[in-house]
Write a protein that holds these residues in place. Structure first.
Motif, mmCIF file in Angstrom:
data_model
loop_
_atom_site.group_PDB
_atom_site.id
_atom_site.type_symbol
_atom_site.label_atom_id
_atom_site.label_comp_id
_atom_site.label_asym_id
_atom_site.label_seq_id
_atom_site.Cartn_x
_atom_site.Cartn_y
_atom_site.Cartn_z
ATOM 1 N N GLU A 110 -91.100 -13.925 -45.163
ATOM 2 C CA GLU A 110 -91.269 -13.211 -43.930
ATOM 3 C C GLU A 110 -89.960 -13.576 -43.315
ATOM 4 O O GLU A 110 -89.533 -14.689 -43.054
ATOM 5 C CB GLU A 110 -92.272 -13.538 -42.867
ATOM 6 C CG GLU A 110 -92.517 -12.734 -41.854
ATOM 7 C CD GLU A 110 -93.477 -13.149 -40.733
ATOM 8 O OE1 GLU A 110 -93.553 -12.686 -39.710
ATOM 9 O OE2 GLU A 110 -94.489 -13.834 -41.464
ATOM 10 N N LEU A 111 -88.882 -12.599 -43.322
ATOM 11 C CA LEU A 111 -87.624 -12.785 -42.922
ATOM 12 C C LEU A 111 -87.351 -12.528 -41.181
ATOM 13 O O LEU A 111 -87.949 -11.569 -40.634
ATOM 14 C CB LEU A 111 -86.816 -11.829 -43.502
ATOM 15 C CG LEU A 111 -86.628 -11.841 -44.956
ATOM 16 C CD1 LEU A 111 -85.578 -10.735 -45.509
ATOM 17 C CD2 LEU A 111 -86.196 -13.313 -45.438
ATOM 18 N N CYS A 112 -86.759 -13.444 -40.619
ATOM 19 C CA CYS A 112 -86.300 -13.428 -39.315
ATOM 20 C C CYS A 112 -84.742 -13.747 -39.289
ATOM 21 O O CYS A 112 -84.425 -14.531 -39.783
ATOM 22 C CB CYS A 112 -87.033 -14.788 -38.654
ATOM 23 S SG CYS A 112 -88.703 -14.739 -38.651
ATOM 24 N N LEU A 113 -84.115 -12.761 -38.374
ATOM 25 C CA LEU A 113 -82.637 -12.685 -38.418
ATOM 26 C C LEU A 113 -82.318 -13.155 -36.911
ATOM 27 O O LEU A 113 -82.682 -12.588 -36.051
ATOM 28 C CB LEU A 113 -82.294 -11.571 -38.940
ATOM 29 C CG LEU A 113 -82.468 -10.944 -40.139
ATOM 30 C CD1 LEU A 113 -81.627 -9.418 -40.277
ATOM 31 C CD2 LEU A 113 -82.032 -11.644 -41.179
ATOM 32 N N PHE A 114 -81.431 -14.374 -36.860
ATOM 33 C CA PHE A 114 -80.947 -14.549 -35.491
ATOM 34 C C PHE A 114 -79.626 -13.857 -35.463
ATOM 35 O O PHE A 114 -78.636 -13.822 -36.132
ATOM 36 C CB PHE A 114 -80.626 -15.905 -35.730
ATOM 37 C CG PHE A 114 -81.862 -16.933 -35.826
ATOM 38 C CD1 PHE A 114 -82.749 -17.118 -34.728
ATOM 39 C CD2 PHE A 114 -81.806 -17.769 -36.930
ATOM 40 C CE1 PHE A 114 -84.010 -17.889 -34.797
ATOM 41 C CE2 PHE A 114 -83.118 -18.429 -37.136
ATOM 42 C CZ PHE A 114 -83.971 -18.794 -36.125
ATOM 43 N N LEU A 115 -79.592 -12.980 -34.531
ATOM 44 C CA LEU A 115 -78.399 -12.087 -34.110
ATOM 45 C C LEU A 115 -77.992 -12.273 -32.800
ATOM 46 O O LEU A 115 -78.588 -12.764 -31.978
ATOM 47 C CB LEU A 115 -79.145 -10.658 -34.428
ATOM 48 C CG LEU A 115 -79.445 -10.474 -35.868
ATOM 49 C CD1 LEU A 115 -80.470 -9.066 -35.749
ATOM 50 C CD2 LEU A 115 -78.210 -10.134 -36.553
ATOM 51 N N VAL A 116 -76.714 -11.507 -32.478
ATOM 52 C CA VAL A 116 -76.158 -11.730 -31.099
ATOM 53 C C VAL A 116 -76.764 -10.579 -30.333
ATOM 54 O O VAL A 116 -76.806 -9.417 -30.496
ATOM 55 C CB VAL A 116 -74.664 -11.789 -31.228
ATOM 56 C CG1 VAL A 116 -73.856 -11.723 -29.875
ATOM 57 C CG2 VAL A 116 -73.955 -12.877 -32.056
ATOM 58 N N SER A 117 -77.133 -10.816 -29.010
ATOM 59 C CA SER A 117 -77.654 -9.975 -28.095
ATOM 60 C C SER A 117 -76.914 -8.699 -28.077
ATOM 61 O O SER A 117 -77.303 -7.540 -27.840
ATOM 62 C CB SER A 117 -77.920 -10.414 -26.762
ATOM 63 O OG SER A 117 -78.943 -11.705 -26.953
ATOM 64 N N LYS A 118 -75.542 -8.715 -27.941
ATOM 65 C CA LYS A 118 -74.683 -7.501 -27.728
ATOM 66 C C LYS A 118 -74.846 -6.531 -28.792
ATOM 67 O O LYS A 118 -74.453 -5.240 -28.612
ATOM 68 C CB LYS A 118 -73.040 -7.866 -27.716
ATOM 69 C CG LYS A 118 -72.566 -8.287 -29.009
ATOM 70 C CD LYS A 118 -71.097 -8.612 -28.769
ATOM 71 C CE LYS A 118 -70.397 -9.013 -30.055
ATOM 72 N NZ LYS A 118 -69.062 -9.259 -29.879
ATOM 73 N N ASN A 119 -75.476 -6.973 -30.073
ATOM 74 C CA ASN A 119 -75.580 -5.974 -31.243
ATOM 75 C C ASN A 119 -77.077 -5.656 -31.248
ATOM 76 O O ASN A 119 -77.555 -4.802 -32.203
ATOM 77 C CB ASN A 119 -75.172 -6.588 -32.589
ATOM 78 C CG ASN A 119 -73.748 -6.841 -32.423
ATOM 79 O OD1 ASN A 119 -72.905 -5.901 -32.238
ATOM 80 N ND2 ASN A 119 -73.477 -8.353 -32.860
ATOM 81 N N LYS A 120 -77.886 -5.730 -29.949
ATOM 82 C CA LYS A 120 -79.274 -5.236 -30.168
ATOM 83 C C LYS A 120 -79.730 -3.974 -30.546
ATOM 84 O O LYS A 120 -80.556 -3.574 -31.439
ATOM 85 C CB LYS A 120 -79.965 -5.621 -28.795
ATOM 86 C CG LYS A 120 -81.351 -5.325 -28.856
ATOM 87 C CD LYS A 120 -82.038 -5.850 -27.399
ATOM 88 C CE LYS A 120 -82.136 -7.336 -27.102
ATOM 89 N NZ LYS A 120 -82.692 -7.954 -25.879
ATOM 90 N N ILE A 121 -78.798 -3.086 -30.101
ATOM 91 C CA ILE A 121 -79.166 -1.513 -29.917
ATOM 92 C C ILE A 121 -78.888 -1.219 -31.480
ATOM 93 O O ILE A 121 -79.671 -0.575 -32.508
ATOM 94 C CB ILE A 121 -78.233 -0.915 -29.326
ATOM 95 C CG1 ILE A 121 -78.756 -1.100 -27.864
ATOM 96 C CG2 ILE A 121 -78.560 0.747 -29.813
ATOM 97 C CD1 ILE A 121 -77.938 -0.046 -26.736
ATOM 98 N N ARG A 122 -77.762 -1.697 -32.268
ATOM 99 C CA ARG A 122 -77.210 -1.266 -33.612
ATOM 100 C C ARG A 122 -78.213 -2.074 -34.491
ATOM 101 O O ARG A 122 -78.845 -1.492 -35.422
ATOM 102 C CB ARG A 122 -75.774 -2.245 -33.946
ATOM 103 C CG ARG A 122 -74.860 -1.348 -33.023
ATOM 104 C CD ARG A 122 -73.701 -1.988 -33.249
ATOM 105 N NE ARG A 122 -72.975 -2.215 -34.709
ATOM 106 C CZ ARG A 122 -71.934 -2.591 -35.311
ATOM 107 N NH1 ARG A 122 -71.236 -3.773 -34.250
ATOM 108 N NH2 ARG A 122 -71.507 -2.557 -36.279
#
Length: 390
Positions: A44-56
């Motif tokens: 089950e995959l969880c990706l840690f991403l930067v908030s500024k790219n939330k919409i994308r």
């Protein structure tokens, strides 16, 4: 296991997926895409991403991938504090960190994906600030359960400097994006458009990468000055850095008319820029892997590379090699390709074969297998520790 024993919940540090350091962005994007494409039911995959790219991100990733958004702070701080906190909150079993691992939480299996530790042997190519920053990577690597790196050359460098982990160091080679293709696959209109956009000459040597001292462009430019019998220019595609020695030499030898600096090139243009080149040159002093020569090979362009660090491991017999400190040797290898069509064709053929050995699909599958084996090994060890003694 956190989710009923059915799947391993894997957290992937994907903060560079949409932007970040050019090489880091490329690696993360390709690996994440391939891991998702695999659709492996073990995870089950969880990706840690930067908030500024939330919409994308929400528009881009499939619904079954869990997205965890973090503030855009330096990678070291994020991996030290925020990623571990999210690991606890989302009950993640295994975390794949980019470069900087973390000392906690103890329950989650921690895998540090360390691209290279070149700064340990070549501090002269880095600023004092960079060396100080990267040393923290080594400090936290000691807290990881396992380390993944990108070549046997880097694995040996880590071992030499005492960088290790309980489950060892595994090598997973980079892959090559399938978008890199030979020139004959492009339309004449696309080729003409690229030539006009970058003012390309009939024939050019190509370098792709950062423009700094470690990449040793000064030796390549000196080699160019020796190639007087060819109507040939040098195209340098990469983010410019502080390299006064290079500028001074170009000026002193009046070579500005033979060199084209493109600065950053969009991916769509880069693929064709490779394919349109006559010879690809990569005289770097030190590389943990060195992907650009393989990208050139996949485009049907022969390569001349330095004979140092990981380059022979990665390029095999498909490249021509030169001492990075000897511009005469670099010029000679380029001249051999330009003067010998049979050799040129043979290196193109060998290049295609060498490039086929590297794929992001293979890299992603190897990482998933390592995660599975490491997690199973740790689970078995934990169960053994909790068994009552007879």
């Amino acid at each position: 296991m956190s989710n009923g024993g059915l799947k391993i919940r894997v957290g992937i540090d994907a903060k560079w997926y949409f932007d970040g350091p050019p090489s880091g962005h490329m690696v993360v994007k390709n690996l994440v895409d391939e891991i998702i494409r695999a659709g492996d039911d073990r995870f089950e995959l969880c990706l840690f991403l930067v908030s500024k790219n939330k919409i994308r991100a929400k528009a881009h990733f499939p619904a079954h991938v869990k997205l965890i958004f973090l503030p855009g702070i330096p990678n070291l701080l994020s991996n030290l504090f925020l990623v571990p906190l999210m690991t606890l909150l989302y009950d993640i079993d295994t975390v794949l960190f980019q470069n900087f691992g973390s000392a906690w939480p103890a329950r989650a299996l921690k895998i540090a994906y360390i691209h290279d530790v070149l700064f340990l042997d070549y501090p002269q190519y880095y600023t004092k600030t960079e060396v100080s920053y990267f040393k923290q990577m080594i400090r936290f690597a000691a807290k990881a359960d396992q380390i993944i790196t990108i070549s046997n050359c880097e694995k040996q460098r880590m071992q030499k400097h005492g960088v290790t982990a309980p489950l060892g160091i595994s090598v997973v080679y980079h892959g090559i994006n399938g978008a890199f293709k030979p020139l004959h696959t492009y339309s004449e209109n696309d080729i003409i458009a690229l030539e006009e956009k970058y003012n390309l000459p009939r024939a050019y040597l190509l370098y792709v990468g950062r423009v700094n001292i470690r990449k040793n462009l000064i030796s390549l430019v000196r080699a160019l000055s020796l190639l007087q019998d060819f109507d040939l220019k040098l195209v340098i595609a990469g983010e410019p850095g502080r390299y006064p020695e290079l500028d001074e030499y170009i000026t002193s030898k009046q070579l500005w008319g033979r060199i084209i600096f493109t600065s950053h090139v969009p991916e769509a243009d880069l693929h064709l820029l490779y394919a349109r080149a006559k010879v690809f040159c990569f005289p770097s002093y030190a590389e943990g892997f060195g992907l650009p020569p393989l990208e050139a090979m996949q485009c049907g362009v022969p390569v001349v590379v330095s004979d140092s660090t990981a380059m022979p491991e990665v390029c095999g017999t498909a490249a021509l090699y030169a001492n990075p400190n000897d511009e005469n040797e670099i010029a000679l290898e380029i001249e051999l390709l330009l003067n010998d069509q049979a050799l040129y064709n043979e290196k193109v053929k060998q290049g295609f074969a060498q490039a086929r050995k590297f794929s992001w699909t293979k890299a992603a599958n190897e990482i998933l297998t390592l995660i599975t084996e490491a997690y199973a090994g740790r689970e078995n060890y934990s169960e053994a520790q909790t068994q009552p003694r007879l």
